[in-house]
Write an enzyme that holds these catalytic residues in place. Structure first.
Site, PDB file in Angstrom:
ATOM      1  N   ASP A 121      20.914  -0.817 -18.498  1.00  0.00           N
ATOM      2  CA  ASP A 121      20.650  -2.012 -17.688  1.00  0.00           C
ATOM      3  C   ASP A 121      19.677  -2.926 -18.431  1.00  0.00           C
ATOM      4  OD1 ASP A 121      19.988  -3.901 -15.814  1.00  0.00           O
ATOM      5  OD2 ASP A 121      19.468  -2.484 -14.235  1.00  0.00           O
ATOM      6  N   CYS A 149      -5.612  -0.324   5.825  1.00  0.00           N
ATOM      7  CA  CYS A 149      -6.266   0.991   5.770  1.00  0.00           C
ATOM      8  C   CYS A 149      -7.356   0.963   4.706  1.00  0.00           C
ATOM      9  CB  CYS A 149      -5.245   2.098   5.503  1.00  0.00           C
ATOM     10  SG  CYS A 149      -4.567   2.127   3.819  1.00  0.00           S
ATOM     11  N   CYS A 203       0.833  -1.189   0.000  1.00  0.00           N
ATOM     12  CA  CYS A 203       0.000   0.000   0.000  1.00  0.00           C
ATOM     13  C   CYS A 203       0.877   1.252   0.000  1.00  0.00           C
ATOM     14  CB  CYS A 203      -0.905  -0.006   1.229  1.00  0.00           C
ATOM     15  SG  CYS A 203      -1.896   1.500   1.408  1.00  0.00           S
ATOM     16  N   CYS A 229       0.026   3.290   3.623  1.00  0.00           N
ATOM     17  CA  CYS A 229       0.442   2.823   4.954  1.00  0.00           C
ATOM     18  C   CYS A 229       1.503   1.736   4.905  1.00  0.00           C
ATOM     19  CB  CYS A 229      -0.770   2.320   5.729  1.00  0.00           C
ATOM     20  SG  CYS A 229      -1.411   0.721   5.134  1.00  0.00           S
ATOM     21  N   CYS A 235      -6.246  -2.539   0.551  1.00  0.00           N
ATOM     22  CA  CYS A 235      -5.224  -2.671   1.590  1.00  0.00           C
ATOM     23  C   CYS A 235      -5.821  -3.364   2.807  1.00  0.00           C
ATOM     24  CB  CYS A 235      -4.698  -1.288   1.980  1.00  0.00           C
ATOM     25  SG  CYS A 235      -3.480  -1.337   3.320  1.00  0.00           S
TER      26      CYS A 235
END
Length: 452
Positions: free
Chosen positions: A370, A232, A207, A210, A229
């Site tokens: 990369d 939350c 999340c 949170c 989530c």
């Protein structure tokens, strides 16, 4: 100094036109040397739409621009994807007068994510569209979280509209930035190829509010899907514009518009549902279409104009591009990161016929140095691959990845692109070419030369 820079940029455009060249980003690059904050001096149209995100920003911005043109707006856009500061500055120099006024009713700009973070303060945007966020060119842009934080910081004083992909938690988080920003959301309903589990490289595990674990009801692809989530109230909600009932056979889909977005609705359902036709039936492209529709509907453009563009839109060079050489049909695709490549792999994998594939891997600056991202690509999903021809600067590294994937008994490295094409054309299979950015135009030109 800004007037001198503008004049100099226009002179360069004029000279390049005499030489038969388009100019590209040179006028803007030169002007910025004399006036680094030049973007801040332009007088932007009331409709100035910026489109950003990892994947889909070129297609989305071009769709929006085409719809505005169709609707009768004088529209300026960077249709070829010159999306960093030099290219954007060139676009504005070319389409402005000597008073820095942009000569257009609507300005639609595709913007690189880092460029948006640095230049948003200088561009008076009415609308910003964010398509999605994935890991991309880590050596240039850094980790995805770093880019998101930079863009969030740049938007602290932004007071326009934000069009957000509700199905991407890393885009949804922008709805929490400021109460002064008007949020318009879009998403797709669960489509038939959605999965309950997803083993693709995912950036939506935690999340963004949170740091708790995100649980998914389903995945459309990668980390795009329906989530909530555990700790939350952060979750994917019902959007303002919902794409649904995608029919992959007849290339149609529907859009359900919420009551908060338009005034004319069915009295019973309080929803407005419209059917659209698309030229491309890939899931990721439907996301682009729905986001473009959301922007254009906000400005009152008719469904007829939108549908006309949807039906006839061509994704452009290297984006599901079909090239015919005699009776041979080749599908050419640009890839830049694992998520985009995985979606192309899925599309190819849906074809059960025998296949021949050229995979071109470069590591020039524009590609990203990369190349470790190839290990996050699910090449194993290419079924019935009879012949894989690997080329490009990093061909041998790509060949190792293909060898380990164990998807074909016939894998060869051919650094000469002409010979690679000839080998593929010598087969009687369905043919595909996948290339990173700096190899795309070279191999495309050689394919067209074979065609000639």
């Amino acid at each position: 100094m800004r007037y001198f820079a503008l004049f100099l940029g226009k002179i360069i455009f004029f000279l390049l036109k005499i030489l038969g060249r388009s100019g590209g980003s040179l006028p803007g690059k030169t002007a910025i040397r004399f006036c680094p904050d030049m973007l801040s001096y332009f007088k932007y149209p009331k409709i100035t739409v910026l489109v950003t995100g990892t994947n889909g920003k070129t297609s989305t911005s071009n769709i929006i621009a085409n719809i505005f043109k169709r609707a009768g707006y004088k529209t300026v856009s960077n249709s070829k994807g010159d999306n960093i500061i030099n290219g954007i500055t060139s676009l504005l120099i070319k389409n402005s007068n000597f008073a820095f006024e942009i000569m257009a009713d609507a300005l639609i700009i595709e913007v690189d994510e880092l460029t948006l973070a640095k230049q948003l303060k200088n561009i008076k945007a009415s609308d910003i569209v964010i398509t999605n966020f994935f890991r991309d060119q880590l050596d240039r842009a850094g980790e995805m979280e770093s880019i998101i934080l930079k863009i969030s910081k740049a938007m602290e004083n932004y007071k326009g509209r934000l069009f957000l992909n509700e199905d991407d938690p890393n885009v949804k988080r922008f709805s929490k930035i400021s109460k002064d920003i008007k949020i318009v959301s879009f998403s797709l309903d669960k489509e038939k190829n959605a999965n309950m589990e997803n083993f693709d490289a995912k950036e939506g595990k935690f999340c963004p509010i949170c740091n708790g674990i995100l649980e998914y009801e389903y995945y459309q692809y990668s980390h795009i899907g329906k989530y909530h989530c555990k700790n939350c109230d952060f979750k994917s909600d019902i959007p303002d514009y919902l794409g649904k009932n995608i029919n992959y056979e007849d290339n149609t889909f529907e859009v359900e518009v919420s009551a908060n977005s338009e005034k004319e609705f069915d009295e019973i359902s309080n929803k407005k549902i419209e059917k659209y036709k698309t030229s491309i039936n890939a899931t990721y492209h439907i996301y682009n279409l729905v986001s473009a529709l959301a922007v254009c509907k906000t400005y009152g453009i008719s469904s007829d104009d939108i549908n006309t563009v949807f039906k006839n839109f061509n994704l452009g060079i290297g984006r599901m591009e079909k090239i015919n050489i005699g009776d041979k049909k080749i599908l050419l695709n640009l890839v830049k990161n694992p998520t985009g490549c995985n979606e192309i792999i899925k599309y190819i994998g849906n074809n059960e016929n025998e296949k021949a594939l050229i995979f071109l891997l470069n590591d020039n600056h524009a590609d990203g140095r990369d190349i470790s991202w190839i290990w996050d690509v699910n090449f194993e999903q290419i079924n019935n691959l009879k012949y894989a021809i690997i080329t490009g600067k990093r061909a041998y590294e790509a060949a190792v990845r293909f060898k380990i994937s164990n998807i074909s008994e016939n894998i060869s490295v051919e650094k000469d692109i002409d010979k690679a094409i000839a080998k593929m054309l010598d087969t009687n299979m369905d043919m595909y070419v996948i290339s990173t950015y700096t190899g795309l135009f070279d191999i495309r030109k050689k394919l067209l030369d074979f065609k000639a």
